[in-house]
Write a protein that holds these residues in place. Structure first.
Motif, PDB file in Angstrom:
ATOM      1  N   SER A  17      22.073  13.483  35.639  1.00 15.12           N
ATOM      2  CA  SER A  17      21.514  12.276  35.058  1.00 15.12           C
ATOM      3  C   SER A  17      20.910  12.528  33.706  1.00 15.12           C
ATOM      4  CB  SER A  17      20.467  11.653  36.006  1.00 15.12           C
ATOM      5  OG  SER A  17      19.451  12.630  36.236  1.00 15.12           O
ATOM      6  N   GLU A  18      20.566  13.799  33.417  1.00 13.91           N
ATOM      7  CA  GLU A  18      19.909  14.141  32.163  1.00 13.91           C
ATOM      8  C   GLU A  18      20.896  14.642  31.127  1.00 13.91           C
ATOM      9  OE1 GLU A  18      16.853  16.927  33.028  1.00 13.91           O
ATOM     10  OE2 GLU A  18      15.726  15.534  34.287  1.00 13.91           O
ATOM     11  N   GLN A  19      22.140  14.808  31.497  1.00 12.49           N
ATOM     12  CA  GLN A  19      23.109  15.346  30.554  1.00 12.49           C
ATOM     13  C   GLN A  19      23.350  14.337  29.420  1.00 12.49           C
ATOM     14  OE1 GLN A  19      26.657  16.371  32.646  1.00 12.49           O
ATOM     15  NE2 GLN A  19      25.616  17.927  33.928  1.00 12.49           N
ATOM     16  N   GLN A  20      23.521  14.923  28.282  1.00 15.17           N
ATOM     17  CA  GLN A  20      23.815  14.087  27.094  1.00 15.17           C
ATOM     18  C   GLN A  20      25.326  14.068  26.902  1.00 15.17           C
ATOM     19  OE1 GLN A  20      21.492  12.328  25.440  1.00 15.17           O
ATOM     20  NE2 GLN A  20      20.003  13.205  26.929  1.00 15.17           N
TER      21      GLN A  20
ATOM     22  N   ARG B 149      29.735  22.216  33.747  1.00  9.28           N
ATOM     23  CA  ARG B 149      29.756  23.158  34.865  1.00  9.28           C
ATOM     24  C   ARG B 149      29.839  24.606  34.360  1.00  9.28           C
ATOM     25  NH1 ARG B 149      33.022  19.053  37.096  1.00  9.28           N
ATOM     26  NH2 ARG B 149      34.924  20.168  36.478  1.00  9.28           N
ATOM     27  N   TYR B 150      30.610  24.769  33.254  1.00  7.03           N
ATOM     28  CA  TYR B 150      30.738  26.107  32.674  1.00  7.03           C
ATOM     29  C   TYR B 150      29.394  26.599  32.179  1.00  7.03           C
ATOM     30  CZ  TYR B 150      32.111  29.835  29.489  1.00  7.03           C
ATOM     31  OH  TYR B 150      32.205  31.030  28.837  1.00  7.03           O
ATOM     32  N   ARG B 151      28.655  25.715  31.526  1.00  8.49           N
ATOM     33  CA  ARG B 151      27.334  26.100  31.014  1.00  8.49           C
ATOM     34  C   ARG B 151      26.402  26.452  32.174  1.00  8.49           C
ATOM     35  NH1 ARG B 151      26.841  21.140  26.690  1.00  8.49           N
ATOM     36  NH2 ARG B 151      28.146  22.102  25.037  1.00  8.49           N
ATOM     37  N   PHE B 152      26.516  25.679  33.255  1.00 13.39           N
ATOM     38  CA  PHE B 152      25.669  25.956  34.428  1.00 13.39           C
ATOM     39  C   PHE B 152      25.978  27.334  34.994  1.00 13.39           C
ATOM     40  CE2 PHE B 152      25.423  26.002  39.057  1.00 13.39           C
ATOM     41  CZ  PHE B 152      24.061  25.856  39.253  1.00 13.39           C
TER      42      PHE B 152
ATOM     43  N   ASP C  81      19.348  21.931  42.413  1.00 12.29           N
ATOM     44  CA  ASP C  81      18.841  21.087  41.335  1.00 12.29           C
ATOM     45  C   ASP C  81      19.986  20.486  40.541  1.00 12.29           C
ATOM     46  OD1 ASP C  81      16.280  21.716  42.117  1.00 12.29           O
ATOM     47  OD2 ASP C  81      15.997  23.301  40.597  1.00 12.29           O
ATOM     48  N   TYR C  82      20.992  21.315  40.292  1.00 13.16           N
ATOM     49  CA  TYR C  82      22.109  20.852  39.465  1.00 13.16           C
ATOM     50  C   TYR C  82      22.873  19.741  40.161  1.00 13.16           C
ATOM     51  CZ  TYR C  82      26.486  20.966  36.808  1.00 13.16           C
ATOM     52  OH  TYR C  82      27.592  20.590  36.068  1.00 13.16           O
ATOM     53  N   LEU C  83      23.065  19.796  41.478  1.00 10.36           N
ATOM     54  CA  LEU C  83      23.829  18.787  42.201  1.00 10.36           C
ATOM     55  C   LEU C  83      22.939  17.659  42.716  1.00 10.36           C
ATOM     56  CD1 LEU C  83      26.316  21.000  44.256  1.00 10.36           C
ATOM     57  CD2 LEU C  83      26.757  19.747  42.140  1.00 10.36           C
ATOM     58  N   GLY C  84      21.639  17.872  42.698  1.00 14.31           N
ATOM     59  CA  GLY C  84      20.728  16.809  43.147  1.00 14.31           C
ATOM     60  C   GLY C  84      20.769  16.617  44.632  1.00 14.31           C
ATOM     61  N   VAL C  85      20.819  17.680  45.370  1.00 16.41           N
ATOM     62  CA  VAL C  85      20.881  17.581  46.827  1.00 16.41           C
ATOM     63  C   VAL C  85      19.553  18.018  47.412  1.00 16.41           C
ATOM     64  CG1 VAL C  85      23.364  17.948  46.890  1.00 16.41           C
ATOM     65  CG2 VAL C  85      21.821  19.911  46.993  1.00 16.41           C
TER      66      VAL C  85
ATOM     67  N   ILE D  12      32.810  20.982  45.389  1.00 16.74           N
ATOM     68  CA  ILE D  12      33.197  21.995  46.396  1.00 16.74           C
ATOM     69  C   ILE D  12      33.573  23.294  45.701  1.00 16.74           C
ATOM     70  CG2 ILE D  12      34.809  22.545  48.254  1.00 16.74           C
ATOM     71  CD1 ILE D  12      32.785  20.357  48.934  1.00 16.74           C
ATOM     72  N   GLU D  13      34.339  23.134  44.562  1.00 17.94           N
ATOM     73  CA  GLU D  13      34.762  24.325  43.826  1.00 17.94           C
ATOM     74  C   GLU D  13      33.567  25.061  43.261  1.00 17.94           C
ATOM     75  OE1 GLU D  13      37.715  25.601  40.144  1.00 17.94           O
ATOM     76  OE2 GLU D  13      37.436  23.483  40.655  1.00 17.94           O
ATOM     77  N   LEU D  14      32.589  24.280  42.715  1.00 16.26           N
ATOM     78  CA  LEU D  14      31.390  24.894  42.151  1.00 16.26           C
ATOM     79  C   LEU D  14      30.614  25.616  43.250  1.00 16.26           C
ATOM     80  CD1 LEU D  14      29.538  25.351  39.723  1.00 16.26           C
ATOM     81  CD2 LEU D  14      28.414  23.165  40.292  1.00 16.26           C
ATOM     82  N   LEU D  15      30.591  25.003  44.395  1.00 15.72           N
ATOM     83  CA  LEU D  15      29.887  25.623  45.529  1.00 15.72           C
ATOM     84  C   LEU D  15      30.508  26.998  45.859  1.00 15.72           C
ATOM     85  CD1 LEU D  15      27.573  24.777  47.436  1.00 15.72           C
ATOM     86  CD2 LEU D  15      29.311  23.973  49.045  1.00 15.72           C
ATOM     87  N   PHE D  16      31.849  27.040  45.796  1.00 17.18           N
ATOM     88  CA  PHE D  16      32.556  28.285  46.102  1.00 17.18           C
ATOM     89  C   PHE D  16      32.280  29.349  45.035  1.00 17.18           C
ATOM     90  CE2 PHE D  16      36.289  30.964  45.531  1.00 17.18           C
ATOM     91  CZ  PHE D  16      36.416  31.541  46.797  1.00 17.18           C
TER      92      PHE D  16
END
Length: 792
Positions: A4-7, A23-26, A50-54, A116-120
């Protein structure tokens, strides 16, 4: 940064690319955050949530959660039970789960593929970091263990007394221990490591010849993978000195590749010195074992022989090969086993040594006596009895000497019994005659017969005593022979004259066989007659009445041989080896028909040997007669035959001339009887019983003849003779010693004291009268001194 904060970038850029870039920066930020962390999963779960807001984000690693199957099932159950949205992404490798990353929230949500991919990706990165961390930890632990093992191995290598070094395939030293440095003289390990040491420490053989490295077993082990165990080579120190070593070389393999070799060695200088000392000691013991004058044998605990020296083989009369198959009791005398076996078993059981005298039986049946000192041989480590050692000393000679001594003692006892018997026999008629003369006045004829009986018995007793004195003087070497050239035929004639009465008394038939050639010997006339007379008398005594006696004389080139043979009772075979022993006689019956003391043949043997000759006995046994052979050295015959006599007329007796005679004897009866006899033939006789009274009597009467007993009280006869010689009235008197002391030294002392003649009791009356009848003058005393050798 939350979505939500991404520009958003400039308008027109594709939304999906922007999301991918975000996602790459994360992921980049995540890598920086967790790359050096010990617990990356916790940090990654927080950042991803935090990144996924879960609401929930958890990372579980399979190493931290071994029960991964139960965990995965639990997450699936929760996902199905809760109204919210959950998702779990496993990281697998070859079907095996490595880790899980789970996210969830309370409200329903559709999970996009990129989520899901990021989670992996995050789960994979966390696992990789943890795996690297674990690997680094394991590497550090392994290094620590390797370092500890290396230090321990080095401690072990350095603590050993063996020298140790390792080489690569080219022979370059890789490492070595402290013992290596010390034994070879290196100051530091660096002086040896990195060098090829064969040319320094192993370049010569023990005999000094060059040792090529290609021939070295250590090089062969490093180069070709062979093993080596060498006992007899030398290493050299850095100063060039050598010492003997024993070494082992072993190849070193790694992953099937030969890397080199290790060598361990020990300095065997002390061992060689000890071995040499032990070899010398064993050589000395073997020499002692072999050369000992005693027999030495060793048996096992059953008595089976294990080894023995040559002396033992000679003692028992068997070969070593034969003895090694035997037990000790196989040749021990059966009568000694009862004593020997219990002592042997006691030594086996307790180790207590023992000593025993016993007999061994030789293969030929001979017996050998030994003194055995038996001791246990113990094992070094536990002192248990291992074998039995026996030292055997041959005591057969001692046993024979003891037996001979017992036999001599037995013969001595028999001799004393015989002597008592022989002396009692003549004493009985003498005592009877004395009693008869005391009871009544006898008629002249009765008196004459009584006197003859006494005279015969006294003559017999005198002969016994003379024989005893004679054998004593001869056996002790106190007899001096009067050497003269003698015709053996004349000796035979005189001996026959003396033996004839006994031969005729027993009606024997005597034959002579004399060599017609001249036969001369150098010897003592009286003793040679005594030898032959003794043999003839023995033949007469031990041959039944009417037997045959044969005397033979043979003259050889260098010897004269006399044989006296008879067909009498013979000599038992068991007695023949001892027939010339003193007091030796065959078993006699109680009647002792032949009489004798058993000293005659011993006297014959001694007298023959004094003449340089030999005497032997031959007999077929009891009842087969006997023959005695005397062999004497033959002398060269003189140029002309001797006259039948000695060139001088036989001494005759002057017409009886009465003499003044002084008898001095403390034996009153003996002095009185002698005085009565001398008075009966016409002499003037005075008797005294002490030396002092005799001196007073001689001073007043000046006797022509003094007959003195030697064994007088206070002043003995020798001292009295010297006193009489010093007095004018008796200086030229005829002095006659009359004594019971008949040894040669007794005679010599008497003659030195001044006596003219020496007579041994009991004296022959005729000899006494002959001496008294000699003219009283200095010349007569000189003549008397020439007769002294034949007196008494």
């Amino acid at each position: 940064m939350p979505m939500s904060e991404q520009q958003f970038p400039a308008e027109g850029m594709d939304r999906s690319l922007l999301d991918e870039l975000d996602r790459y920066r994360f992921v980049a930020r995540l890598d920086d955050a967790i790359k050096d962390q010990a617990d990356p999963g916790r940090i990654a779960a927080r950042m991803l949530g935090d990144y996924l807001g879960v609401d929930h984000c958890v990372y579980v690693d399979a190493v931290d959660c071994p029960q991964h199957e139960q965990a995965e099932a639990e997450w699936s159950r929760l996902s199905a039970a809760q109204p919210g949205a959950f998702v779990t992404v496993p990281v697998r490798e070859e079907g095996r789960p490595l880790a899980w990353m789970t996210i969830g929230q309370a409200t329903p949500r559709h999970w996009a593929a990129h989520e899901i991919e990021l989670l992996f990706i995050v789960a994979r990165r966390c696992h990789d970091i943890l795996a690297r961390n674990r690997m680094a930890t394991e590497l550090r632990e392994a290094e620590k263990r390797i370092r500890a093992n290396h230090d321990y191995l080095r401690l072990l290598i350095d603590s050993g007394e063996e020298g140790f070094y390792s080489v690569d395939r080219d022979g370059v030293t890789i490492m070595c221990n402290t013992a290596f440095l010390k034994m070879l003289g290196f100051e530091r390990e660096e002086d040896a490591v990195g060098s090829k040491l064969h040319g320094i420490i192993h370049h010569r053989h023990p005999d000094g010849t060059h040792y090529d490295v290609c021939d070295c077993p250590i090089y062969h082990s490093a180069r070709f993978g062979t093993f080596a165990h060498v006992h007899d080579e030398v290493f050299f120190r850095t100063d060039g000195t050598a010492f003997p070593v024993e070494y082992r070389a072993r190849p070193v393999w790694q992953d099937g590749e030969l890397q080199g070799a290790v060598c361990t060695f020990v300095d065997v200088t002390e061992r060689r010195r000890t071995e040499q000392a032990l070899q010398q000691s064993e050589a000395h013991l073997e020499s002692l074992f072999a050369q000992s004058g005693a027999g030495i044998s060793e048996t096992d605990l059953t008595g089976k022989l294990l080894r023995m020296n040559d002396r033992f083989c000679r003692i028992v009369g068997r070969t070593r090969e034969e003895l090694l198959t035997m037990h000790m009791h196989d040749f021990t005398h059966p009568d000694d086993l009862g004593r020997n076996v219990p002592l042997f078993e006691q030594t086996v059981a307790t180790g207590i040594p023992f000593e025993i005298e016993k007999r061994y039986v030789r293969p030929d049946g001979g017996i050998v006596w030994v003194n055995n000192t038996v001791s246990p041989v113990r094992r070094a480590h536990d002192r248990a009895v291992e074998s039995i050692l026996a030292v055997s000393v041959d005591i057969s000679e001692r046993k024979r000497a003891e037996e001979a001594l017992r036999e001599t003692d037995r013969r001595k006892d028999e001799f004393l019994a015989m002597l008592a018997h022989e002396l009692r026999n003549p004493m009985a008629p003498i005592r009877a005659a004395a009693d008869l003369m005391q009871l009544a006045r006898l008629e002249p004829e009765q008196l004459r017969r009584t006197s003859q009986i006494i005279s015969r018995q006294v003559t017999h007793m005198t002969g016994l005593v003379d024989d005893l004195l004679d054998v004593s003087r001869v056996t002790r070497g106190l007899v001096t022979l009067e050497q003269a050239d003698l015709d053996v035929k004349q000796v035979v004639a005189e001996a026959l004259e003396q033996a004839r009465p006994l031969i005729e008394q027993k009606s024997h038939h005597l034959t002579l066989d004399l060599d017609p050639a001249p036969a001369h010997v150098v010897g003592d006339h009286k003793r040679l007659i005594q030898i032959l007379t003794n043999l003839l008398n023995n033949a007469a005594k031990y041959t039944p009445r009417g037997g045959n006696i044969h005397l033979t004389m043979q003259a050889c080139d260098r010897h004269v041989r006399l044989r006296v043979a008879d067909d009498g009772v013979g000599i038992p075979r068991d007695l023949q080896p001892h027939v010339f022993d003193l007091f030796s006689q065959a078993e006699r019956s109680p009647d002792r028909a032949q009489g004798g003391l058993g000293i005659g043949l011993a006297l014959v043997k001694s007298l023959v040997e004094l003449h340089g000759g030999t005497v032997a006995c031959e007999s077929g046994g009891a009842g087969c007669g006997s023959e005695f052979i005397v062999t004497l050295p033959r002398a060269v015959a003189p140029a002309s035959a001797h006259a039948s006599g000695d060139g001088q007329p036989a001494p005759g007796r002057d017409a009886l001339q009465p003499r003044r005679i002084l008898i001095v004897d403390d034996n009153v009866d003996a002095a009185r009887m002698l005085a009565l006899f001398l008075e009966a033939v016409g002499h003037d006789v005075t008797v005294e019983h002490t030396a002092r009274l005799a001196l007073e009597r001689a001073e007043g009467q000046a006797p022509d003849v003094c007959i003195l007993d030697i064994g007088l009280p206070e002043i003995d006869g020798n001292a009295l003779a010297r006193m009489l010689r010093q007095r004018p009235g008796t200086a030229t008197a005829l002095l006659i010693a009359l004594t019971g002391y008949g040894q040669e030294q007794d005679r010599e002392r008497a003659m030195a004291a001044g006596f003219d003649h020496f007579l041994v009791k009991p004296v022959d009356a005729g000899a006494m009268l002959a001496l008294i009848s000699l003219p009283i003058s200095a010349s007569s005393r000189a003549a008397g001194s020439n007769l002294r050798a034949t007196d008494g």
